[in-house]
Structure formats: structure tokens, C-alpha cells
Design a protein around this motif. Structure first.
Motif, PDB file in Angstrom:
ATOM      1  N   ARG A   1       0.832  -1.217   0.000  1.00 37.23           N
ATOM      2  CA  ARG A   1       0.000   0.000   0.000  1.00 37.23           C
ATOM      3  C   ARG A   1       0.860   1.257   0.000  1.00 37.23           C
ATOM      4  NH1 ARG A   1      -3.135  -2.976   4.379  1.00 37.23           N
ATOM      5  NH2 ARG A   1      -4.048  -4.602   3.063  1.00 37.23           N
ATOM      6  N   ARG A   2       2.099   1.141   0.447  1.00 35.69           N
ATOM      7  CA  ARG A   2       3.012   2.280   0.350  1.00 35.69           C
ATOM      8  C   ARG A   2       3.449   2.467  -1.108  1.00 35.69           C
ATOM      9  NH1 ARG A   2       7.633   3.690  -0.363  1.00 35.69           N
ATOM     10  NH2 ARG A   2       8.542   1.620  -0.494  1.00 35.69           N
TER      11      ARG A   2
ATOM     12  N   GLY B   1      -0.361   3.774  -3.903  1.00 37.12           N
ATOM     13  CA  GLY B   1      -1.192   4.691  -3.125  1.00 37.12           C
ATOM     14  C   GLY B   1      -2.597   4.787  -3.682  1.00 37.12           C
TER      15      GLY B   1
ATOM     16  N   VAL C   1      -6.353   7.224  -3.778  1.00 32.47           N
ATOM     17  CA  VAL C   1      -7.122   8.433  -3.486  1.00 32.47           C
ATOM     18  C   VAL C   1      -8.580   8.106  -3.766  1.00 32.47           C
ATOM     19  CG1 VAL C   1      -7.533  10.831  -4.178  1.00 32.47           C
ATOM     20  CG2 VAL C   1      -5.196   9.964  -4.043  1.00 32.47           C
TER      21      VAL C   1
ATOM     22  N   GLY D   1       1.767  10.123   6.420  1.00 35.35           N
ATOM     23  CA  GLY D   1       2.228   8.865   5.826  1.00 35.35           C
ATOM     24  C   GLY D   1       3.706   8.634   6.103  1.00 35.35           C
TER      25      GLY D   1
ATOM     26  N   CYS E   1      -5.173  15.440  -0.671  1.00 40.88           N
ATOM     27  CA  CYS E   1      -5.191  13.975  -0.516  1.00 40.88           C
ATOM     28  C   CYS E   1      -4.231  13.312  -1.504  1.00 40.88           C
ATOM     29  CB  CYS E   1      -6.599  13.430  -0.708  1.00 40.88           C
ATOM     30  SG  CYS E   1      -7.704  13.963   0.602  1.00 40.88           S
TER      31      CYS E   1
ATOM     32  N   ARG F   1      -0.871  13.814  -0.137  1.00 47.13           N
ATOM     33  CA  ARG F   1      -0.662  12.863   0.974  1.00 47.13           C
ATOM     34  C   ARG F   1      -0.234  11.497   0.427  1.00 47.13           C
ATOM     35  NH1 ARG F   1      -5.853  12.211   4.448  1.00 47.13           N
ATOM     36  NH2 ARG F   1      -6.498  10.905   2.706  1.00 47.13           N
ATOM     37  N   ALA F   2      -0.902  11.099  -0.664  1.00 51.07           N
ATOM     38  CA  ALA F   2      -0.542   9.812  -1.270  1.00 51.07           C
ATOM     39  C   ALA F   2       0.860   9.869  -1.890  1.00 51.07           C
ATOM     40  CB  ALA F   2      -1.575   9.433  -2.328  1.00 51.07           C
TER      41      ALA F   2
ATOM     42  N   LEU G   1      -0.447   5.054  -8.526  1.00 48.75           N
ATOM     43  CA  LEU G   1      -1.507   5.807  -7.859  1.00 48.75           C
ATOM     44  C   LEU G   1      -2.852   5.264  -8.349  1.00 48.75           C
ATOM     45  CD1 LEU G   1      -1.167   8.114  -5.876  1.00 48.75           C
ATOM     46  CD2 LEU G   1      -1.307   9.714  -7.784  1.00 48.75           C
TER      47      LEU G   1
END
Lengths: 251, 211
Positions: A83-84, A87, A89, A108, A157, A160-161, A169
Motif C-alpha cells: 500500500r506504500r 497509493g 485516493v 504517511g 489527498c 498525501r498519497a 496511484l
């Protein structure tokens, strides 16, 4: 080059078979749009790409998802690590309401164990610049993330990702809660981001898929009906179902 | 339920059919008038202008449909082709008018041999009908037959010109006027062939390469 490859992917919610034998290859540094009517399994499909689907009680997955050729469902793989790298949204901008603009982007990194404040500051600035939000918020980084407009919140957001430096993404209807102006800005941002990231976007807006994506996947009742270059899908789809869906002759 | 876009597409289709009817009538009338030595310039000019007017209306509507509905796939192919097809139909009208001007330019041509013109005109009229029928029936196979017919018309034209160069047509007035008319007919055949190509594109999405 393929970034993600799904092989015979199936997904269930409480026994409901929502993704059925989907195989497709997501190209590196390209935008792939997933379209289809509500409930066709498109959001579930992309949630399988970063193992978000399995977080839901009663959910099950079979088949393979390869990231750079490695199976992300292998026992040795830590889903948090996946998940890192991949990412996500979501539809509704969801900044953490009690956190500042700065902390929303930094969270994060902090959760990933980054303690170096200088590095965190640099990464926050870099991410906010990437989403073209830096100039608007640099003097009020301590304000609440919720104080921003809807479009700005969604860019926050995305920042952030991006802060944790993902490779892929996943965007699940990222513009559906935004006005046309904010939508255009997010679309321009997505197209710019493909230089550095592989992007998969689920959208109900077919014109959006046509505008920004390089490849389009059309799903119906859990199945992948057609997948190909966006320019071909929207000019000359091969499957009658695709033709009916994109021309609005469905149902 | 009828899509809003369908109303516009139906309107485009009807305008194309109106143009098809008028342009066919223009070509047929012009050829017949030529062989009978009649002056129908005024009439054909009015039809040709009307065809141009409808063509402009089709373009306006097509652009409006694109702007309002962002059509894709077969809808988009039809709308794009409607502009190209109506250009072809409008050219039928213009060449029909050009045919009528030959008489006024050269005067009485009743002593000339019209056989090549009649032969080519018959073929061209068949091509016009086939191109329109292929459009109405969305018949890809019929549309594909136009290419060979176009080659035949091209060859007839080239052979006639060759004969003139080799001086086998001794009457200059007859040979020059006939060459002009054959040239107009050859251009009409090109446009009929092109309409066939658009029909193929609407149905299959396949673009027929230009010759």
C-alpha cells in the motif's frame, strides 16, 4: 513495460462474486481508466491492486496481481509495504479533519517511521508543489486541512498519497465530488503525474476517461469486457457491449 | 428510451437523404439536358445553391451535436461522415451545374458524338444510386463495389483523353466540350466512391486509404 499484471483475478464480498476472471496488464507511466456501470466491480478491481479489498470482512481474492513481476499476494509480502508502493485516493476528499494541512501530508511519512524533520518538511513541500497547492497553502500550513475548498482538499489527498513516494496511484472517482473547474485542475494534475507514476483511475465520467487516459478498461457485471487504447475504444470499440455503454444505449 | 443525441442524428440523416435526392436529380437532369441540347442552367444553379445551403446546415448541426453531447464510437463516426458525405453530395450539384455551362460555352453540340458521354454518364448515375443506397441500407458490401466502378470511369476518361492527344477525335469543339463533361463525370464518380468509403467507415470504423 507492464507495471501491474492481473491474472485470472477474482474477488468476492460475502460470497458475491464481484470481479470475475479478470486478466489485464497496466502499462508503466500511463493512465489507465476503468469504466463501467455502478456495481460492475471496477472499484473492487483496483482495491485488489493494493490489497485494500482484503481489509473488508468477508472479502476474498483469488488469482494473481503482479507488481513489476512479483505477486503481491505472496505469503512473504507485507500488505502495508504494497500500500506504500501503490497509493490510493478516494471519491470524496478525506483529509484528516483534526490535522493541519502540513500534518495531513506528513502523516504517511511519520507512520512509515521517518523521523528526520527536515526530510519531512522537504517531502511535504515537494508533494504540495507536485499537486500545485504549495503557493496557495505555504503561509497557512498549520490551518486545518478541512479549511480548504473541495478541489484543494482532493489535491491535498493526492499530495498525501505522493508524500510516501509510491510507484502507482490508484484513483477511485477522484473528481466526482468536485465542480468542473476543480475537476479540470485535477485532470491536468493526473496527466502531469504520469511522468513519474503509473496511474489507474476509476471514473463514471466517460468523457473524463476519454480526455485523460491512455488505456481504457470496460467492465460489466464483474467481467472485463474490453481493454485497449483509449483512442480506439472511443472511436471504434470491438465489443457491442462497449459500444452500447459508451454511446449511452445501455439497458 | 430515445437518446437526446438520436434526435440530432435522425435530423442529420434526413438532411443527407434530402440532399441525396436533389443531387441525383441535378446530375440526371444536367446530363439529359446536355444530350437534348436544352439550357437548364438556371434551374440546376438553384438546386446546386440549395445543396450548398443544406451542406452548411449539416456542418452546423454536426458541430453542435459534438459540442453538446460529446459523441463517441459509431455516433461520432456517423457525425464526422455526415459532413464529408454532404460535401460529396454538394459537389454532385456543382458538377451538374458545370455540365450545363458547357452548352452555353460551346453552343450547339448536336452534331457531336455523345456515345462516350452517355456511356460514362450511365455508369456514374449507377454509382450515385449505389452510394446512396449503401448509405441508406448501411450496406458495406455494396459500398465496396464502388471502388472498381470508379476505376472503370477513370480509365474511360483517360482513354478518351488519349484518343484526343492521338488526334483520333478530329472535331475540336466536340472533343474539348466532351473532355470537360467527362472530367466532371469523373469527379462525380470520385465523390460517389468517397461516399461509399464513408459508409464503410461508419459501419466498421475502417478508413479506406485514399488512392
Amino acid at each position: 513495460m507492464d507495471k501491474i499484471e492481473a491474472k485470472d483475478l477474482n474477488a468476492w464480498y460475502d460470497g458475491n462474486h464481484v470481479v470475475k476472471n479478470v486478466s489485464l496488464r497496466i502499462k508503466s507511466n500511463q493512465i489507465t481508466a476503468v469504466i463501467g456501470p455502478s456495481g460492475c466491480g471496477k472499484s473492487t478491481l483496483i482495491r485488489c491492486f493494493n490489497r485494500m479489498h482484503e481489509l473488508i470482512p468477508g472479502a476474498k481474492v483469488s488469482g494473481k496481481v503482479l507488481l513489476d513481476g512479483e505477486d503481491i499476494y505472496d505469503d512473504s509480502v507485507d500488505p502495508v509495504d504494497i500500500r506504500r508502493k501503490i497509493g490510493m485516493v478516494f471519491q470524496k476528499p478525506n483529509p484528516f479533519p483534526t490535522m493541519s494541512i502540513f500534518d495531513n501530508v506528513a502523516i504517511g511519512l511519520k507512520l512509515n517511521g521517518v523521523k528526520d524533520k527536515k526530510k519531512i518538511r522537504e517531502m511535504v513541500e515537494r508533494s504540495l508543489k507536485m499537486v500545485a497547492l504549495w503557493d496557495q497553502v505555504k503561509d497557512r500550513l498549520n490551518d486545518s486541512g478541512a479549511s480548504l475548498s473541495g478541489g484543494q482538499q482532493q489535491r491535498l489527498c493526492i499530495a498525501r498519497a505522493l508524500a510516501v513516494e509510491p510507484e502507482v496511484l490508484l484513483l477511485d472517482e477522484p473528481c466526482s465530488a468536485l465542480d468542473p473547474n476543480a475537476t479540470s485542475k485535477i485532470e491536468e494534475l493526473i496527466v502531469k503525474l504520469k511522468e513519474n507514476y503509473t496511474i489507474v483511475i476509476v471514473t463514471h465520467n466517460m468523457q473524463q476517461a476519454a480526455r485523460i487516459s491512455d488505456f481504457t478498461a470496460f467492465m460489466y457485471l464483474g467481467e472485463l469486457i474490453e481493454y485497449g487504447e483509449t483512442s480506439r475504444i472511443f472511436k471504434q470499440p470491438e465489443k457491442e457491449l462497449t459500444e452500447k455503454y459508451i454511446t449511452g444505449r445501455f439497458g | 428510451m430515445v437518446r437526446l443525441l438520436d434526435l440530432g442524428i435522425e435530423k442529420l440523416n434526413n438532411m443527407i437523404l434530402d440532399m441525396a435526392e436533389l443531387s441525383t436529380k441535378a446530375v440526371t437532369t444536367a446530363i439529359q439536358a446536355y444530350t437534348e441540347g436544352k439550357d437548364v442552367r438556371k434551374e440546376i444553379f438553384e438546386w446546386s445553391e440549395k445543396l450548398r445551403f443544406i451542406q452548411d446546415e449539416v456542418s452546423e448541426l454536426a458541430v453542435e451535436l459534438i459540442a453538446r453531447y460529446q459523441p463517441v464510437a459509431s455516433d461520432l463516426r456517423f457525425i464526422k461522415s455526415s459532413m464529408e458525405i454532404t460535401y460529396g453530395l454538394s459537389r454532385f450539384g456543382r458538377y451538374a451545374y458545370d455540365i450545363t455551362t458547357v452548352l452555353s460555352m460551346f453552343g450547339d453540340l448536336s452534331k457531336c458524338d455523345h456515345s462516350t458521354i452517355i456511356k460514362m454518364a450511365d455508369k456514374v448515375k449507377v454509382m450515385i444510386c449505389k452510394s446512396i443506397e449503401a448509405f441508406i441500407k448501411r450496406d458495406v458490401e455494396l459500398a465496396r463495389t464502388l471502388s472498381n466502378m470508379d476505376d472503370e470511369v477513370d480509365n474511360m476518361y483517360k482513354e478518351y483523353v488519349k484518343r484526343i492527344i492521338e488526334n483520333k477525335e478530329s472535331n475540336l469543339r466536340c472533343s474539348v466540350s466532351a473532355t470537360l463533361i467527362l472530367r466532371y463525370l469523373e469527379r462525380i464518380a470520385d465523390h460517389a466512391n468517397s461516399i461509399g468509403d464513408k459508409v464503410i467507415y461508419i459501419i466498421t470504423g475502417e478508413s479506406v486509404p485514399r488512392k
